[in-house]
Write a protein that holds these residues in place. Structure first.
Motif, PDB file in Angstrom:
ATOM      1  N   PRO A   1       0.820  -1.219   0.000  1.00  0.00           N
ATOM      2  CA  PRO A   1       0.000   0.000   0.000  1.00  0.00           C
ATOM      3  C   PRO A   1       0.851   1.264   0.000  1.00  0.00           C
ATOM      4  CG  PRO A   1      -0.393  -1.312   1.991  1.00  0.00           C
ATOM      5  CD  PRO A   1       0.638  -2.019   1.192  1.00  0.00           C
ATOM      6  N   ASP A   2       0.310   2.300  -0.571  1.00  0.00           N
ATOM      7  CA  ASP A   2       0.944   3.611  -0.573  1.00  0.00           C
ATOM      8  C   ASP A   2       0.881   4.166   0.851  1.00  0.00           C
ATOM      9  OD1 ASP A   2       1.547   6.336  -0.730  1.00  0.00           O
ATOM     10  OD2 ASP A   2       0.454   6.632  -2.602  1.00  0.00           O
ATOM     11  N   PRO A   3       2.023   4.451   1.465  1.00  0.00           N
ATOM     12  CA  PRO A   3       2.022   4.950   2.842  1.00  0.00           C
ATOM     13  C   PRO A   3       1.187   6.221   3.029  1.00  0.00           C
ATOM     14  CG  PRO A   3       4.250   4.384   2.166  1.00  0.00           C
ATOM     15  CD  PRO A   3       3.376   4.282   0.949  1.00  0.00           C
ATOM     16  N   ALA A   4       1.157   7.088   2.041  1.00  0.00           N
ATOM     17  CA  ALA A   4       0.375   8.329   2.158  1.00  0.00           C
ATOM     18  C   ALA A   4      -1.122   8.025   2.204  1.00  0.00           C
ATOM     19  CB  ALA A   4       0.698   9.269   1.002  1.00  0.00           C
ATOM     20  N   VAL A   5      -1.569   7.074   1.394  1.00  0.00           N
ATOM     21  CA  VAL A   5      -2.988   6.701   1.381  1.00  0.00           C
ATOM     22  C   VAL A   5      -3.358   6.071   2.727  1.00  0.00           C
ATOM     23  CG1 VAL A   5      -4.704   5.164   0.329  1.00  0.00           C
ATOM     24  CG2 VAL A   5      -3.110   6.435  -1.116  1.00  0.00           C
ATOM     25  N   ILE A   6      -2.506   5.172   3.203  1.00  0.00           N
ATOM     26  CA  ILE A   6      -2.774   4.519   4.487  1.00  0.00           C
ATOM     27  C   ILE A   6      -2.773   5.539   5.621  1.00  0.00           C
ATOM     28  CG2 ILE A   6      -1.906   2.822   6.155  1.00  0.00           C
ATOM     29  CD1 ILE A   6      -3.257   1.629   3.635  1.00  0.00           C
ATOM     30  N   ALA A   7      -1.819   6.449   5.607  1.00  0.00           N
ATOM     31  CA  ALA A   7      -1.769   7.484   6.648  1.00  0.00           C
ATOM     32  C   ALA A   7      -3.046   8.315   6.648  1.00  0.00           C
ATOM     33  CB  ALA A   7      -0.549   8.374   6.445  1.00  0.00           C
ATOM     34  N   ASP A   8      -3.536   8.624   5.462  1.00  0.00           N
ATOM     35  CA  ASP A   8      -4.777   9.388   5.357  1.00  0.00           C
ATOM     36  C   ASP A   8      -5.960   8.592   5.920  1.00  0.00           C
ATOM     37  OD1 ASP A   8      -6.236  11.728   4.514  1.00  0.00           O
ATOM     38  OD2 ASP A   8      -7.033  10.500   2.873  1.00  0.00           O
ATOM     39  N   LEU A   9      -6.030   7.310   5.576  1.00  0.00           N
ATOM     40  CA  LEU A   9      -7.111   6.466   6.085  1.00  0.00           C
ATOM     41  C   LEU A   9      -7.049   6.340   7.606  1.00  0.00           C
ATOM     42  CD1 LEU A   9      -7.126   3.586   3.433  1.00  0.00           C
ATOM     43  CD2 LEU A   9      -8.950   5.249   3.833  1.00  0.00           C
ATOM     44  N   LEU A  10      -5.833   6.268   8.137  1.00  0.00           N
ATOM     45  CA  LEU A  10      -5.674   6.048   9.568  1.00  0.00           C
ATOM     46  C   LEU A  10      -5.958   7.280  10.423  1.00  0.00           C
ATOM     47  CD1 LEU A  10      -2.577   3.687   9.632  1.00  0.00           C
ATOM     48  CD2 LEU A  10      -4.991   3.111   9.955  1.00  0.00           C
TER      49      LEU A  10
ATOM     50  N   VAL B   1     -11.779  -0.370   9.201  1.00  0.00           N
ATOM     51  CA  VAL B   1     -11.423  -1.664   8.600  1.00  0.00           C
ATOM     52  C   VAL B   1     -12.087  -1.792   7.234  1.00  0.00           C
ATOM     53  CG1 VAL B   1     -11.524  -4.180   8.849  1.00  0.00           C
ATOM     54  CG2 VAL B   1     -11.071  -2.742  10.858  1.00  0.00           C
ATOM     55  N   THR B   2     -13.341  -1.369   7.143  1.00  0.00           N
ATOM     56  CA  THR B   2     -14.052  -1.404   5.863  1.00  0.00           C
ATOM     57  C   THR B   2     -13.331  -0.541   4.831  1.00  0.00           C
ATOM     58  OG1 THR B   2     -16.149  -1.743   7.006  1.00  0.00           O
ATOM     59  CG2 THR B   2     -16.272  -0.992   4.729  1.00  0.00           C
ATOM     60  N   ALA B   3     -12.915   0.650   5.216  1.00  0.00           N
ATOM     61  CA  ALA B   3     -12.189   1.543   4.296  1.00  0.00           C
ATOM     62  C   ALA B   3     -10.867   0.908   3.870  1.00  0.00           C
ATOM     63  CB  ALA B   3     -11.947   2.894   4.958  1.00  0.00           C
ATOM     64  N   LEU B   4     -10.184   0.247   4.789  1.00  0.00           N
ATOM     65  CA  LEU B   4      -8.919  -0.414   4.448  1.00  0.00           C
ATOM     66  C   LEU B   4      -9.150  -1.563   3.468  1.00  0.00           C
ATOM     67  CD1 LEU B   4      -7.284  -0.409   7.998  1.00  0.00           C
ATOM     68  CD2 LEU B   4      -6.468   0.868   5.999  1.00  0.00           C
ATOM     69  N   MET B   5     -10.246  -2.307   3.623  1.00  0.00           N
ATOM     70  CA  MET B   5     -10.547  -3.411   2.701  1.00  0.00           C
ATOM     71  C   MET B   5     -10.942  -2.886   1.322  1.00  0.00           C
ATOM     72  SD  MET B   5      -9.741  -6.040   4.413  1.00  0.00           S
ATOM     73  CE  MET B   5      -8.567  -4.992   5.284  1.00  0.00           C
ATOM     74  N   HIS B   6     -11.654  -1.766   1.290  1.00  0.00           N
ATOM     75  CA  HIS B   6     -11.971  -1.158  -0.008  1.00  0.00           C
ATOM     76  C   HIS B   6     -10.685  -0.687  -0.691  1.00  0.00           C
ATOM     77  CE1 HIS B   6     -16.359  -1.165  -0.284  1.00  0.00           C
ATOM     78  NE2 HIS B   6     -16.367  -1.014   1.031  1.00  0.00           N
ATOM     79  N   ASP B   7      -9.754  -0.142   0.085  1.00  0.00           N
ATOM     80  CA  ASP B   7      -8.472   0.268  -0.483  1.00  0.00           C
ATOM     81  C   ASP B   7      -7.705  -0.943  -1.017  1.00  0.00           C
ATOM     82  OD1 ASP B   7      -6.298   2.276  -0.981  1.00  0.00           O
ATOM     83  OD2 ASP B   7      -5.245   0.920   0.396  1.00  0.00           O
ATOM     84  N   LEU B   8      -7.751  -2.040  -0.283  1.00  0.00           N
ATOM     85  CA  LEU B   8      -7.096  -3.269  -0.737  1.00  0.00           C
ATOM     86  C   LEU B   8      -7.643  -3.698  -2.099  1.00  0.00           C
ATOM     87  CD1 LEU B   8      -5.359  -5.846  -0.336  1.00  0.00           C
ATOM     88  CD2 LEU B   8      -7.329  -6.807   0.877  1.00  0.00           C
ATOM     89  N   ILE B   9      -8.949  -3.740  -2.234  1.00  0.00           N
ATOM     90  CA  ILE B   9      -9.554  -4.131  -3.509  1.00  0.00           C
ATOM     91  C   ILE B   9      -9.205  -3.130  -4.610  1.00  0.00           C
ATOM     92  CG2 ILE B   9     -11.761  -4.427  -4.733  1.00  0.00           C
ATOM     93  CD1 ILE B   9     -11.013  -6.838  -3.067  1.00  0.00           C
ATOM     94  N   ARG B  10      -9.183  -1.858  -4.280  1.00  0.00           N
ATOM     95  CA  ARG B  10      -8.813  -0.834  -5.260  1.00  0.00           C
ATOM     96  C   ARG B  10      -7.388  -1.080  -5.761  1.00  0.00           C
ATOM     97  NH1 ARG B  10      -5.494   2.818  -5.416  1.00  0.00           N
ATOM     98  NH2 ARG B  10      -5.045   2.848  -3.197  1.00  0.00           N
ATOM     99  N   ARG B  11      -6.459  -1.335  -4.840  1.00  0.00           N
ATOM    100  CA  ARG B  11      -5.059  -1.573  -5.224  1.00  0.00           C
ATOM    101  C   ARG B  11      -4.909  -2.843  -6.044  1.00  0.00           C
ATOM    102  NH1 ARG B  11      -2.140  -3.009  -1.221  1.00  0.00           N
ATOM    103  NH2 ARG B  11      -3.645  -2.912   0.451  1.00  0.00           N
TER     104      ARG B  11
END
Length: 191
Positions: free
Chosen positions: A67-76, A85-95
């Protein structure tokens, strides 16, 4: 072995495309050279043999799917709850969807690992290490649930990803967001 990092990366990217398109049986030095648009014999200058090519390709896939650290930092920035957790799973599918070839190549490597003990050992170690890192990340980050929550979520999402990338018409792409929401809702406890 030749030490041009940019060329090595380009060859690894080409190997991923070949694996995704032609499978492990189609992964040859020549096919990688053609995919990368380099002179014949280039890949064999960077990888000692086919096993080395497979191992290096597996390592590169994991790098591409990180994952892109900037995207994860924004989500967190959000509260540590089921919605995160739902947002993180949607990001996983997007990636995964954005790098479909990378994940399909990983599936091909997993299948090839059933026939190559060395590759199986490497992939097992890498996947286990990443899974344990995900468990630790989840628990240390204060996300809801326990180790079992993360393992069940991993298995459910892996199945969804395989279905989505290999036979998307089975579930339909329109239902994917709702399925992700349901998976998380059923597995991750509310806080």
């Amino acid at each position: 072995m030749v030490q041009n990092p940019a060329r090595r990366t380009a060859l690894a990217d080409a190997a991923i495309e070949v694996l995704a398109r032609d499978g492990a049986r189609g992964l040859t030095f020549r096919a990688v050279d053609v995919q990368a648009g380099v002179p014949n014999g280039t890949a064999s200058n960077y990888f000692a043999n086919r096993d080395h090519l497979l191992h290096q390709t597996a390592r590169h896939i994991h790098h591409r799917l990180t994952p892109d650290p900037a995207v994860i930092a924004d989500l967190l920035r959000a509260p540590r709850d089921r919605a995160l957790v739902t947002a993180l799973m949607h990001d996983l599918i997007r990636r995964i969807s954005a790098d479909r070839a990378g994940y399909l190549a990983m599936l091909e490597l997993r299948l090839e690992a059933t026939r190559r003990p060395g590759l199986r050992a490497q992939l097992t170690g890498t996947i286990r290490e990443q899974l344990e890192a995900n468990v630790a990340y989840h628990l240390d980050g204060g996300l809801p649930g326990d180790r079992e929550t993360v393992l069940v979520l991993y298995l459910a999402m892996t199945g969804l990803i395989v279905e989505h990338l290999t036979l998307p018409e089975v579930l339909g792409t329109d239902t994917l967001p709702a399925l992700i929401d349901t998976i998380v809702e059923r597995i991750v406890p509310a806080t």
